[in-house]
Design a protein around this motif. Structure first.
Motif, PDB file in Angstrom:
ATOM      1  N   THR A  64     -24.411  -9.630  -4.668  1.00 37.36           N
ATOM      2  CA  THR A  64     -24.872 -10.787  -3.548  1.00 37.36           C
ATOM      3  C   THR A  64     -22.813 -11.441  -3.779  1.00 37.36           C
ATOM      4  O   THR A  64     -21.822 -10.691  -4.512  1.00 37.36           O
ATOM      5  N   VAL A  65     -22.344 -12.125  -2.669  1.00 35.77           N
ATOM      6  CA  VAL A  65     -20.531 -12.345  -2.637  1.00 35.77           C
ATOM      7  C   VAL A  65     -20.718 -13.578  -2.033  1.00 35.77           C
ATOM      8  O   VAL A  65     -21.888 -13.752  -0.880  1.00 35.77           O
ATOM      9  N   VAL A  66     -20.339 -14.896  -2.571  1.00 32.16           N
ATOM     10  CA  VAL A  66     -19.704 -16.249  -2.068  1.00 32.16           C
ATOM     11  C   VAL A  66     -18.987 -15.839  -1.070  1.00 32.16           C
ATOM     12  O   VAL A  66     -17.941 -15.440  -1.258  1.00 32.16           O
ATOM     13  N   TRP A  67     -19.256 -16.746   0.047  1.00 33.63           N
ATOM     14  CA  TRP A  67     -18.912 -17.188   1.453  1.00 33.63           C
ATOM     15  C   TRP A  67     -17.864 -18.670   1.330  1.00 33.63           C
ATOM     16  O   TRP A  67     -19.315 -19.266   1.177  1.00 33.63           O
ATOM     17  N   PHE A  73     -15.734 -14.314  -2.617  1.00 36.02           N
ATOM     18  CA  PHE A  73     -16.116 -14.266  -4.197  1.00 36.02           C
ATOM     19  C   PHE A  73     -16.863 -13.388  -4.800  1.00 36.02           C
ATOM     20  O   PHE A  73     -17.963 -13.125  -3.735  1.00 36.02           O
ATOM     21  N   GLY A  74     -16.453 -12.283  -5.512  1.00 34.84           N
ATOM     22  CA  GLY A  74     -17.780 -11.016  -5.929  1.00 34.84           C
ATOM     23  C   GLY A  74     -17.044 -10.015  -6.228  1.00 34.84           C
ATOM     24  O   GLY A  74     -16.203 -10.155  -7.065  1.00 34.84           O
ATOM     25  N   TYR A  75     -18.164  -9.441  -7.274  1.00 37.15           N
ATOM     26  CA  TYR A  75     -18.405  -8.106  -7.802  1.00 37.15           C
ATOM     27  C   TYR A  75     -16.938  -6.977  -7.140  1.00 37.15           C
ATOM     28  O   TYR A  75     -17.566  -7.284  -5.972  1.00 37.15           O
ATOM     29  N   GLU A  76     -16.461  -6.561  -7.677  1.00 37.22           N
ATOM     30  CA  GLU A  76     -15.638  -5.492  -6.567  1.00 37.22           C
ATOM     31  C   GLU A  76     -16.792  -3.944  -5.714  1.00 37.22           C
ATOM     32  O   GLU A  76     -16.171  -4.598  -4.866  1.00 37.22           O
ATOM     33  N   PRO A  77     -17.452  -3.826  -6.008  1.00 43.35           N
ATOM     34  CA  PRO A  77     -17.888  -2.644  -5.769  1.00 43.35           C
ATOM     35  C   PRO A  77     -19.225  -3.974  -4.264  1.00 43.35           C
ATOM     36  O   PRO A  77     -18.417  -2.919  -3.149  1.00 43.35           O
ATOM     37  N   HIS A  78     -19.568  -4.661  -4.383  1.00 42.78           N
ATOM     38  CA  HIS A  78     -19.434  -5.777  -3.516  1.00 42.78           C
ATOM     39  C   HIS A  78     -18.865  -6.271  -2.610  1.00 42.78           C
ATOM     40  O   HIS A  78     -19.286  -6.654  -1.319  1.00 42.78           O
ATOM     41  N   ALA A 160     -10.327 -13.709  -0.232  1.00 42.50           N
ATOM     42  CA  ALA A 160     -11.228 -11.979  -1.651  1.00 42.50           C
ATOM     43  C   ALA A 160     -11.078 -11.948  -3.167  1.00 42.50           C
ATOM     44  O   ALA A 160     -10.254 -10.853  -3.364  1.00 42.50           O
ATOM     45  N   LEU A 161     -11.524 -12.609  -3.735  1.00 38.98           N
ATOM     46  CA  LEU A 161     -11.635 -12.361  -5.425  1.00 38.98           C
ATOM     47  C   LEU A 161     -12.664 -11.776  -5.494  1.00 38.98           C
ATOM     48  O   LEU A 161     -13.906 -11.778  -5.391  1.00 38.98           O
ATOM     49  N   VAL A 162     -12.064 -10.707  -6.284  1.00 36.89           N
ATOM     50  CA  VAL A 162     -12.953 -10.417  -6.947  1.00 36.89           C
ATOM     51  C   VAL A 162     -12.901 -10.223  -9.003  1.00 36.89           C
ATOM     52  O   VAL A 162     -13.955 -10.256  -9.556  1.00 36.89           O
ATOM     53  N   LYS A 163     -12.039 -11.502  -9.365  1.00 35.31           N
ATOM     54  CA  LYS A 163     -11.403 -12.431 -10.614  1.00 35.31           C
ATOM     55  C   LYS A 163     -11.256 -12.939 -10.653  1.00 35.31           C
ATOM     56  O   LYS A 163      -9.992 -13.235  -9.209  1.00 35.31           O
ATOM     57  N   PRO A 164     -10.808 -14.310 -11.194  1.00 40.10           N
ATOM     58  CA  PRO A 164      -9.690 -15.031 -10.853  1.00 40.10           C
ATOM     59  C   PRO A 164      -8.733 -14.286 -10.685  1.00 40.10           C
ATOM     60  O   PRO A 164      -8.421 -14.018 -11.587  1.00 40.10           O
ATOM     61  N   GLY A 165      -7.727 -14.983  -9.560  1.00 36.82           N
ATOM     62  CA  GLY A 165      -6.191 -14.754  -8.891  1.00 36.82           C
ATOM     63  C   GLY A 165      -6.441 -13.136  -9.010  1.00 36.82           C
ATOM     64  O   GLY A 165      -4.817 -12.562  -9.222  1.00 36.82           O
TER      65      GLY A 165
END
Length: 181
Positions: A64-67, A73-78, A160-165
């Motif tokens: 999943t990716v959150v909008w 916001f999401g894990y890098e591969p997604h 587009a964040l894969v981790k905070p910051g």
């Protein structure tokens, strides 16, 4: 109605499925100003098929990716999968005698993207930060100094964040550059 970098980090640390949701009891337009481009939080599910079973599988696997407020916001591969599907180079060409490559970037998504140039090239007529509006083609003039046969440009996607910051990156490439006189 808010983002928590602490909750985002906890979800990443525990490898939880990321979910965007709201607790709206009134009209969505009242809380999210939909008429002016706003949207409620959305969970984008990266399912292989349009079926309940495929969606369930993707949710349980955390695809999943959150909008939320025009930020992903999401894990890098997604996130990479979403960005690659959203942004493509539709055309690239040199016009006239100038060594400025005109790159047309198409945004296929409902999200506006904010891209920061991370390549060694500078842009003609703009700064290193480019806005790519939803469902539009944006033209970028790239000062290449000489005429190239192909190009790859790396951008940081600032919404587009894969981790905070930590922002996602995307490489936009063109292997077929035209010459237009």
């Amino acid at each position: 109605n808010s983002y928590s970098k602490e909750a985002f980090q906890i979800a990443l640390d525990l490898q939880l499925t990321l979910m965007g949701s709201s607790d709206v009891h009134e009209l969505i337009d009242w809380d999210y100003d939909v008429a002016h481009g706003g949207h409620r939080p959305v969970t984008l599910v990266l399912a292989e098929k349009r079926s309940g079973e495929s969606i369930r599988e993707a949710l349980f696997e955390g695809r999943t990716v959150v909008w939320f407020k025009n930020t992903l916001f999401g894990y890098e591969p997604h996130m990479d999968e979403i960005l690659q599907a959203s942004l493509t180079v539709s055309s690239s060409y040199y016009a006239g005698i100038f060594d400025v490559l005109m790159l047309e970037v198409e945004n296929h998504s409902d999200s506006d993207f904010q891209l920061k140039n991370m390549s060694g090239y500078s842009f003609f007529g703009t700064t290193d930060t480019i806005s790519i509006p939803q469902h539009q083609i944006t033209q970028i003039g790239v000062k290449t100094g000489t005429r190239l046969e192909n190009i790859s440009l790396e951008f940081e996607v600032q919404n587009a964040l894969v981790k905070p910051g930590e922002y996602a990156t995307i490489v936009l490439s063109s292997d077929e550059i035209d010459i237009r006189e």
